[in-house]
Design a protein around this motif. Structure first.
Motif, mmCIF file in Angstrom:
data_model
loop_
_atom_site.group_PDB
_atom_site.id
_atom_site.type_symbol
_atom_site.label_atom_id
_atom_site.label_comp_id
_atom_site.label_asym_id
_atom_site.label_seq_id
_atom_site.Cartn_x
_atom_site.Cartn_y
_atom_site.Cartn_z
ATOM 1 N N LYS A 180 0.830 -1.203 0.000
ATOM 2 C CA LYS A 180 0.000 0.000 0.000
ATOM 3 C C LYS A 180 0.867 1.258 0.000
ATOM 4 O O LYS A 180 0.560 2.243 -0.678
ATOM 5 C CB LYS A 180 -0.900 -0.028 1.241
ATOM 6 C CG LYS A 180 -2.105 0.876 1.172
ATOM 7 C CD LYS A 180 -3.012 0.609 2.370
ATOM 8 C CE LYS A 180 -4.245 1.490 2.333
ATOM 9 N NZ LYS A 180 -5.121 1.223 3.490
ATOM 10 N N SER A 181 1.970 1.231 0.752
ATOM 11 C CA SER A 181 2.845 2.401 0.826
ATOM 12 C C SER A 181 3.565 2.641 -0.497
ATOM 13 O O SER A 181 3.755 3.795 -0.914
ATOM 14 C CB SER A 181 3.855 2.236 1.966
ATOM 15 O OG SER A 181 4.619 1.056 1.814
ATOM 16 N N PHE A 183 2.445 1.871 -3.476
ATOM 17 C CA PHE A 183 1.452 2.396 -4.414
ATOM 18 C C PHE A 183 1.133 3.859 -4.114
ATOM 19 O O PHE A 183 0.963 4.672 -5.030
ATOM 20 C CB PHE A 183 0.190 1.534 -4.378
ATOM 21 C CG PHE A 183 0.221 0.384 -5.341
ATOM 22 C CD1 PHE A 183 -0.805 0.170 -6.238
ATOM 23 C CD2 PHE A 183 1.310 -0.500 -5.366
ATOM 24 C CE1 PHE A 183 -0.774 -0.876 -7.139
ATOM 25 C CE2 PHE A 183 1.356 -1.559 -6.251
ATOM 26 C CZ PHE A 183 0.312 -1.749 -7.149
ATOM 27 N N ALA A 184 1.078 4.204 -2.838
ATOM 28 C CA ALA A 184 0.810 5.598 -2.461
ATOM 29 C C ALA A 184 1.960 6.500 -2.904
ATOM 30 O O ALA A 184 1.735 7.622 -3.399
ATOM 31 C CB ALA A 184 0.601 5.698 -0.956
ATOM 32 N N LYS A 185 3.173 6.015 -2.761
ATOM 33 C CA LYS A 185 4.354 6.792 -3.145
ATOM 34 C C LYS A 185 4.328 7.151 -4.623
ATOM 35 O O LYS A 185 4.722 8.249 -5.029
ATOM 36 C CB LYS A 185 5.618 5.983 -2.808
ATOM 37 C CG LYS A 185 6.916 6.643 -3.250
ATOM 38 C CD LYS A 185 8.108 5.744 -2.925
ATOM 39 C CE LYS A 185 9.411 6.367 -3.432
ATOM 40 N NZ LYS A 185 10.574 5.474 -3.135
ATOM 41 N N HIS A 186 3.851 6.219 -5.461
ATOM 42 C CA HIS A 186 3.847 6.429 -6.909
ATOM 43 C C HIS A 186 2.474 6.839 -7.447
ATOM 44 O O HIS A 186 2.306 6.964 -8.664
ATOM 45 C CB HIS A 186 4.306 5.155 -7.613
ATOM 46 C CG HIS A 186 5.754 4.820 -7.386
ATOM 47 N ND1 HIS A 186 6.776 5.370 -8.132
ATOM 48 C CD2 HIS A 186 6.359 3.994 -6.483
ATOM 49 C CE1 HIS A 186 7.939 4.897 -7.716
ATOM 50 N NE2 HIS A 186 7.710 4.050 -6.709
ATOM 51 N N SER A 187 1.519 7.020 -6.536
ATOM 52 C CA SER A 187 0.142 7.381 -6.931
ATOM 53 C C SER A 187 -0.466 6.352 -7.878
ATOM 54 O O SER A 187 -1.170 6.703 -8.837
ATOM 55 C CB SER A 187 0.123 8.778 -7.578
ATOM 56 O OG SER A 187 0.578 9.754 -6.667
ATOM 57 N N TRP A 188 -0.188 5.085 -7.630
ATOM 58 C CA TRP A 188 -0.770 4.010 -8.428
ATOM 59 C C TRP A 188 -2.077 3.552 -7.788
ATOM 60 O O TRP A 188 -2.208 3.503 -6.558
ATOM 61 C CB TRP A 188 0.174 2.811 -8.511
ATOM 62 C CG TRP A 188 1.450 3.089 -9.262
ATOM 63 C CD1 TRP A 188 1.645 3.973 -10.267
ATOM 64 C CD2 TRP A 188 2.722 2.444 -9.044
ATOM 65 N NE1 TRP A 188 2.946 3.939 -10.712
ATOM 66 C CE2 TRP A 188 3.636 3.011 -9.979
ATOM 67 C CE3 TRP A 188 3.187 1.469 -8.178
ATOM 68 C CZ2 TRP A 188 4.974 2.624 -10.048
ATOM 69 C CZ3 TRP A 188 4.504 1.072 -8.241
ATOM 70 C CH2 TRP A 188 5.388 1.646 -9.172
ATOM 71 N N ALA A 189 -3.035 3.213 -8.601
ATOM 72 C CA ALA A 189 -4.308 2.674 -8.127
ATOM 73 C C ALA A 189 -4.384 1.208 -8.509
ATOM 74 O O ALA A 189 -4.023 0.829 -9.635
ATOM 75 C CB ALA A 189 -5.471 3.445 -8.743
ATOM 76 N N TYR A 190 -4.857 0.382 -7.573
ATOM 77 C CA TYR A 190 -4.968 -1.044 -7.878
ATOM 78 C C TYR A 190 -5.982 -1.247 -9.001
ATOM 79 O O TYR A 190 -7.077 -0.678 -8.974
ATOM 80 C CB TYR A 190 -5.402 -1.830 -6.630
ATOM 81 C CG TYR A 190 -5.378 -3.324 -6.855
ATOM 82 C CD1 TYR A 190 -4.173 -4.029 -6.806
ATOM 83 C CD2 TYR A 190 -6.542 -4.019 -7.158
ATOM 84 C CE1 TYR A 190 -4.141 -5.391 -7.033
ATOM 85 C CE2 TYR A 190 -6.521 -5.383 -7.391
ATOM 86 C CZ TYR A 190 -5.313 -6.066 -7.324
ATOM 87 O OH TYR A 190 -5.277 -7.415 -7.572
ATOM 88 N N ASP A 314 3.227 -2.316 4.657
ATOM 89 C CA ASP A 314 1.762 -2.322 4.563
ATOM 90 C C ASP A 314 1.251 -3.182 3.410
ATOM 91 O O ASP A 314 0.581 -2.704 2.488
ATOM 92 C CB ASP A 314 1.213 -0.896 4.413
ATOM 93 C CG ASP A 314 1.443 -0.056 5.662
ATOM 94 O OD1 ASP A 314 1.557 -0.645 6.750
ATOM 95 O OD2 ASP A 314 1.509 1.175 5.538
ATOM 96 N N SER A 391 -2.169 -4.960 8.533
ATOM 97 C CA SER A 391 -2.641 -4.505 7.218
ATOM 98 C C SER A 391 -3.100 -5.657 6.336
ATOM 99 O O SER A 391 -4.156 -5.596 5.704
ATOM 100 C CB SER A 391 -1.538 -3.708 6.509
ATOM 101 O OG SER A 391 -0.393 -4.516 6.274
#
Length: 462
Positions: A180-181, A183-190, A314, A391
């Motif tokens: 999760k972290s 993906f948040a760092k790179h602004s990726w959405a699942y 996470d 998580s």
């Protein structure tokens, strides 16, 4: 269902199965010759107060603390009894001779690589019918039967030829894991569709990270997203057709599309180089270090990785995305089963005590401890309520809740090991680009047809 090298795979080979069958007795159909005491409200099975109890548990990614706790409670209830707990690997290799000689332990957790061949145990009458346990009052609420405390599907999965012979302990969901972290760092959405998955993989690759890795030495890990994609496209009818060995199902449009979808990961260079040579732990460790964005696995992953996963990683479980725009199952549908197969041998010296031990094991107290220590969902309904979850476990619980009735699961792996092995081998070739989706389908269908035509294989029906 059971897990991969640490949770589910390789059943005993044909030689071991033949030896077990050859020495079989009628087992569960014989008169109960095990020790027995007086049945009471507190002791519904009449477990003898002073008889020893031997418990053998597979000690894998879940550990065995929960089983030790159940033994502690048993000892408190029967102070004169001794509880011999053994946490081991390779359950089949250790216990096969004891089943053949009709001198088995009182309780067995038949899980992990090299476990006992369950189908042979069933056909040989080596297991106790657990209906008496299911109809007994639960430890937590005497007004509620044990069966009414379990999550949907658990009793069905342990039923063979109309008898409940196994009760699985861990509720397993299969999906695709990510940080999760990260993906948040790179602004990726699942991604919610496979087209979105492939598009995201391109972004991940451009960021200098391998989009995927997988446990290459054990191809069944990648089979999980593949057959999940097929189930979403083809619906429950496809799942049942696979398990029922219906002709041509592995060549169906939904199955071919799923094989092609997974093949695209290899064809487009979205798999971390060298993944095909990695064991499950090696691939998972590389993923935990951020070398790849995605990895396929069951919900035991967090517990298995908890000693090596960096703080703040996470990890969360994502459902396998939709395959097409016309899938028969909704996007939140998820492949699920239960694992950690507990059983009471028919020839156990203290089968009555074995049933009582399982009644304790499936209590709220022990199940909550399992969730906290093993980072996994127990099959005891409500066991995680009110707990602060990690998580991974939180995402698993949320996924199960969101799926609701849209859970699906295949049973051919347990029923037909030869077909499972053929599928694993074919998918290994598919992910290394040594075969095509069409040839993959032909190869697996041929194996399914061979099992269907083999009169020596006992057929199951859904």
């Amino acid at each position: 269902m059971n897990a991969h090298p640490s949770r589910r795979t390789l059943l005993l080979g044909a030689v071991a199965a033949t030896a077990l069958s050859a020495c079989a007795t009628s087992g569960a159909d014989d008169d109960d010759t095990s020790a027995k005491g007086d049945a009471t409200a507190e002791n519904p099975f009449g477990a003898p107060a002073d008889a020893p109890l031997e418990v053998v548990v597979f000690k894998g990614g879940y550990g065995d603390q929960y089983a030790i706790e159940a033994g502690t409670v048993y000892k408190q209830k029967f102070p004169k009894a001794t509880v011999d707990h053994k946490g081991i690997q390779r359950v089949g290799e250790v216990l096969q001779p004891r089943f053949i000689s009709d001198d088995p332990p009182d309780v067995v957790d038949n899980s992990g690589a090299g476990r006992l061949d369950l189908v042979t145990l069933v056909s040989s009458g080596k297991l106790t019918d657990l209906t008496e346990l299911l109809d007994a009052p639960s430890l937590d609420d005497p007004a509620k039967k044990v069966r009414d405390t379990l999550m949907p599907g658990v009793v069905e999965e342990g039923t063979y030829d109309g008898k409940v012979l196994v009760l699985n302990y861990s509720s397993v969901l299969w999906g695709i894991w990510y940080s999760k972290s990260l993906f948040a760092k790179h602004s990726w959405a699942y991604p919610t569709s496979w087209a979105e998955m492939l598009a995201l993989c391109e972004q991940v690759k451009k960021a200098g990270i391998a989009p995927w890795t997988w446990q290459g030495k054990f191809p069944e890990y990648m089979n999980d997203p593949l057959i999940s994609l097929a189930a979403k496209a083809g619906g429950h009818d496809l799942v049942k057709s696979v398990d029922n060995l219906e002709p041509g199902i592995w060549k169906s449009p939904a199955m071919l599309a799923a094989a092609d979808a997974v093949h695209q990961l290899a064809a487009r260079g979205y798999i971390m180089p060298g993944s095909e040579a990695l064991s499950h732990t090696e691939a998972q460790n590389a993923w935990s270090k951020g070398q790849a964005a995605f990895i396929p696995c069951g919900s035991w992953l967090e517990g298995e990785q908890q000693q090596v996963t960096p703080a703040g990683f996470d990890m969360v479980l994502g459902t396998v995305p939709a395959l097409t725009g016309a899938d028969k199952l909704p996007n939140g549908a998820v492949m699920a089963a239960s694992s950690e197969s507990f059983l009471v041998p028919a020839k156990a010296g203290n089968a009555r005590g074995g049933l009582e031990y399982l009644r304790i094991l499936f209590s709220q107290k022990v199940a909550r401890g399992f969730a906290q220590n093993s980072k996994a969902l127990p099959v005891v309904a409500g066991a995680t309520d009110g707990l602060t979850l990690s998580s991974g476990l939180a995402s698993t619980a949320e996924t199960a809740k969101a799926a609701g009735a849209n859970l699906f699961g295949y049973r051919f792996r347990t029923w037909y090991p030869a077909l499972a092995k053929a599928l694993d081998d074919a998918t290994g070739e598919l992910l290394t680009k040594r075969t095509t989706p069409d040839k993959w389908a032909e190869r697996v269908q041929k194996a399914a047809d061979a099992v269907a035509a083999d009169s020596s294989v006992t057929k199951q029906k859904r």
